[in-house]
Design a protein around this motif. Structure first.
Motif, mmCIF file in Angstrom:
data_model
loop_
_atom_site.group_PDB
_atom_site.id
_atom_site.type_symbol
_atom_site.label_atom_id
_atom_site.label_comp_id
_atom_site.label_asym_id
_atom_site.label_seq_id
_atom_site.Cartn_x
_atom_site.Cartn_y
_atom_site.Cartn_z
ATOM 1 N N PRO A 142 0.805 -1.221 0.000
ATOM 2 C CA PRO A 142 0.000 0.000 0.000
ATOM 3 C C PRO A 142 0.840 1.274 0.000
ATOM 4 O O PRO A 142 0.453 2.277 -0.610
ATOM 5 C CB PRO A 142 -0.824 -0.124 1.290
ATOM 6 C CG PRO A 142 -0.926 -1.583 1.538
ATOM 7 C CD PRO A 142 0.405 -2.123 1.103
ATOM 8 N N VAL A 143 1.994 1.239 0.675
ATOM 9 C CA VAL A 143 2.869 2.416 0.674
ATOM 10 C C VAL A 143 3.384 2.677 -0.738
ATOM 11 O O VAL A 143 3.400 3.822 -1.216
ATOM 12 C CB VAL A 143 4.031 2.219 1.659
ATOM 13 C CG1 VAL A 143 5.025 3.372 1.550
ATOM 14 C CG2 VAL A 143 3.511 2.090 3.083
ATOM 15 N N LEU A 144 3.813 1.623 -1.448
ATOM 16 C CA LEU A 144 4.310 1.786 -2.810
ATOM 17 C C LEU A 144 3.202 2.263 -3.748
ATOM 18 O O LEU A 144 3.448 3.093 -4.638
ATOM 19 C CB LEU A 144 4.899 0.465 -3.313
ATOM 20 C CG LEU A 144 6.138 -0.041 -2.578
ATOM 21 C CD1 LEU A 144 6.582 -1.386 -3.130
ATOM 22 C CD2 LEU A 144 7.283 0.970 -2.675
ATOM 23 N N LEU A 145 1.993 1.765 -3.566
ATOM 24 C CA LEU A 145 0.875 2.214 -4.391
ATOM 25 C C LEU A 145 0.584 3.696 -4.159
ATOM 26 O O LEU A 145 0.281 4.441 -5.102
ATOM 27 C CB LEU A 145 -0.374 1.379 -4.078
ATOM 28 C CG LEU A 145 -0.365 -0.073 -4.548
ATOM 29 C CD1 LEU A 145 -1.578 -0.816 -3.993
ATOM 30 C CD2 LEU A 145 -0.357 -0.150 -6.071
ATOM 31 N N THR A 146 0.688 4.130 -2.903
ATOM 32 C CA THR A 146 0.443 5.539 -2.606
ATOM 33 C C THR A 146 1.532 6.416 -3.198
ATOM 34 O O THR A 146 1.265 7.518 -3.702
ATOM 35 C CB THR A 146 0.353 5.760 -1.091
ATOM 36 O OG1 THR A 146 -0.582 4.828 -0.533
ATOM 37 C CG2 THR A 146 -0.109 7.173 -0.768
ATOM 38 N N LEU A 147 2.783 5.949 -3.180
ATOM 39 C CA LEU A 147 3.864 6.680 -3.838
ATOM 40 C C LEU A 147 3.606 6.805 -5.333
ATOM 41 O O LEU A 147 3.864 7.858 -5.932
ATOM 42 C CB LEU A 147 5.198 5.975 -3.594
ATOM 43 C CG LEU A 147 5.846 6.180 -2.218
ATOM 44 C CD1 LEU A 147 7.050 5.247 -2.061
ATOM 45 C CD2 LEU A 147 6.272 7.623 -2.030
#
Length: 326
Positions: A142-147
């Motif tokens: 989820p962190v990578l998707l938000t980035l």
């Protein structure tokens, strides 16, 4: 940046910070791609019928709509549905600010003064402090998707700036017509990945006791988050270099984390609060850099006493490198 325009920027910060609460409420009911498509479709239909299309190159309108509308919200909504905490999402998405500065330097040839770079570096350091503290509460994906959503927003910033760079563009009309781009691709993604009837089924249940909050959330996102917030943001991007406006978005997680704390009981740690203060200090330094160079007329916008109406962007002063059409 003038005090008047800084106040408009802080209004955007408040609207977009609270927008994350509305997104969380909406995603509790709607699948992510369908919800993202719905937020733009509600505006796109009346825009096509009643709002004149701005006289801008189609490629920049498409870049604005694809980056800001499709990529940003497809990735962000998917990340939040996959478990990204609301406050952390509001933080990580502001990676759009350094992304925008880099893209502005690469594609728009915008020059940044040392104090702006220093302020941006401080703000990014604050994001890193909060990120280190908060990442432990969310899986990596989820962190990578938000980035990825932040990078999409940055490309949208470049598209909106290029579209309005020539002057004479109604920035409100530009923002409204941006909403015409995302609905069909997002509805198609929803049908392919979420099922052709999943979103429609959720839509038929909005009048139920568990569904009506999502309708209120949708109204907030459309009217305040998109029409008001994005309209003001596009207006500011038309008046100032991307590197001056983008750092304002670094204040959004301060509102987002605070709102998630109050409404969703997502309690920030002391380290997160310290990081938030660092973000505020850095963003303030980056956006007030123009006052330090007040004797450089090329970097200052027209004074508020002689500004044209708010829907008319101010052309770049003669001393600023003009943007070349590709």
């Amino acid at each position: 940046m003038t005090n008047r325009d800084r106040l408009l920027g802080l209004t955007v910060v408040l609207l977009w910070g609270l927008n994350f609460i509305a997104i969380r409420v909406g995603l509790d009911h709607f699948p992510p791609f369908f919800f993202a498509a719905l937020r733009f479709a509600v505006m796109a239909v009346p825009v096509i019928l009643f709002v004149p299309r701005p006289n801008v190159p189609l490629r920049w309108l498409l870049l604005y709509g694809i980056g800001f509308g499709i990529l940003q919200f497809a990735f962000l909504f998917t990340a939040m549905r996959a478990g990204m905490p609301t406050g952390l999402a509001s933080l990580v998405l502001q990676s759009s600010a350094p992304f925008t500065v880099v893209l502005g330097a690469l594609f728009l040839h915008e020059r940044l003064r040392p104090v702006q770079l220093a302020g941006l570096a401080v703000a990014v350091a604050g994001i890193v402090v909060i990120g280190i503290d908060r990442t432990q509460q969310a899986p990596l994906l989820p962190v990578l998707l938000t980035l990825a959503g932040g990078l999409g927003w940055a490309f949208g910033n470049i598209g909106s700036r290029k579209a309005s760079a020539g002057g004479g563009v109604n920035t409100l009309h530009l923002t409204l017509w941006m909403t015409v781009i995302p609905p069909i691709p997002l509805f198609a993604l929803s049908a392919l990945t979420e099922g052709p009837t999943t979103g429609l089924q959720a839509l038929t249940e909005v009048a139920t006791p568990t569904g009506w909050p999502s309708l209120v959330a949708l109204a907030y996102i459309v009217v305040l988050g998109t029409a008001a917030g994005s309209g003001l943001w596009t207006y500011l991007m038309s008046r100032y270099p991307a590197g001056t406006v983008a750092p304002l978005s670094l204040l959004v997680p301060v509102v987002g984390i605070g709102a998630a704390w109050a409404a969703l009981d997502e309690t920030p740690s002391p380290l997160s609060l310290v990081g938030g203060l660092i973000v505020i200090a850095g963003a303030f330094a980056a956006t007030t850099a123009g006052r330090a160079g007040a004797n450089n007329k090329a970097t200052e916008p027209v004074s508020t006493d002689s500004c044209p109406p708010e829907d008319t962007p101010v052309p770049a002063p003669a001393g600023r490198l003009r943007l070349a059409e590709a």
